[in-house]
Design a protein around this motif. Structure first.
Motif, short mmCIF file in Angstrom:
data_model
loop_
_atom_site.label_atom_id
_atom_site.label_comp_id
_atom_site.label_asym_id
_atom_site.label_seq_id
_atom_site.Cartn_x
_atom_site.Cartn_y
_atom_site.Cartn_z
N ASN A 69 0.82 -1.21 0.00
CA ASN A 69 0.00 0.00 0.00
C ASN A 69 0.86 1.26 0.00
O ASN A 69 0.58 2.22 -0.72
N TYR A 73 1.04 4.42 -2.66
CA TYR A 73 0.70 5.80 -2.32
C TYR A 73 1.92 6.71 -2.16
O TYR A 73 1.81 7.93 -2.36
N LYS A 124 -3.82 8.04 2.94
CA LYS A 124 -3.42 8.26 1.55
C LYS A 124 -2.86 9.67 1.35
O LYS A 124 -1.86 9.85 0.66
#
Length: 243
Positions: A69, A73, A124
């Motif tokens: 992840n 990001y 994010k």
């Protein structure tokens, strides 16, 4: 090869070991060291090529800790903006940007050292901003790992996750800017002579750094990373103003 060039290789090894332990790569130390031996544009080229090898070593040794992840990001914006920064580097005087970088690193590292319980969740928005800044600065100044290190240290990641994820992101950043720097004419025969030595240094330095990490607790690891970033910021300011 002249005697002083062996000192450069020795300091490059130290930069790799410390960068591995700190988790944000060797460029924050390697760039100012290389700047004593080469012009700034050559420094950008040799740093990018050195880091490609260095990060491959880290990925091989710490691959179990990769966070997909954060790669998405932080890594994607970093790669996109390092390309932009690499082209912009040919147009700008970097002195002012180096001062801004130094002040930014000092203030942010002090914030997290003083506010020890301050933890930024890996949202994010924060990840994208950190990736964008680190990529753009890396393209212009040759080093953005400290900004990415600040971002990832704020997320309070476990040290193996920190190093593995940072290495994957850094590899994408350095591979991309190596192409841009080649187009810009920063990669010359003078650099290529050093590559075999830096390959060995990248592998050996990463391995030695991993051995040292087994002796450092998670809390001390985070403090060490932030102290290194603080020192880097101070040195960057002093060095830039002294010129």
């Amino acid at each position: 090869m002249k005697h002083i060039e062996y000192y450069f290789l020795f300091f490059a090894l130290l930069a790799e070991v410390i960068g591995t332990v700190g988790g944000f790569g060797s460029s924050v130390f390697f760039v100012p060291i290389a700047n004593f031996y080469f012009d700034f544009q050559t420094v950008l080229g040799i740093t990018a090529m050195f880091h490609v090898v260095s990060n491959l070593s880290k990925i091989a040794l710490f691959k179990k800790g990769i966070d997909k992840n954060l790669i998405l990001y932080i890594g994607v914006p970093a790669v996109l903006f390092v390309i932009l920064g690499g082209f912009v580097s040919k147009l700008l005087n970097t002195r002012f940007l180096e001062i801004i970088l130094g002040v930014f690193l000092v203030l942010l590292s002090l914030l997290f050292l003083i506010k020890k319980n301050l933890i930024v969740k890996p949202h994010k928005k924060e990840a994208i901003i950190g990736g964008t800044l680190s990529g753009f600065i890396a393209g212009i100044l040759g080093t953005g790992g400290a900004i990415r290190g600040l971002t990832m240290a704020a997320f309070n990641l476990e040290k193996n996750v920190f190093i593995a994820t940072s290495a994957v992101i850094d590899f994408g950043v350095d591979f991309s800017r190596t192409i841009v720097y080649y187009i810009n004419g920063y990669i010359t025969m003078e650099i290529l002579i050093y590559i075999p030595f830096l390959v060995v240094i990248g592998i050996a330095g990463t391995y030695l750094g991993k051995l040292l990490l087994t002796k450092i607790s998670q809390d001390n690891f985070k403090k060490f990373s932030l102290f290194l970033i603080l020192i880097i910021g101070i040195i960057t300011i002093i060095k830039t103003l002294s010129h």
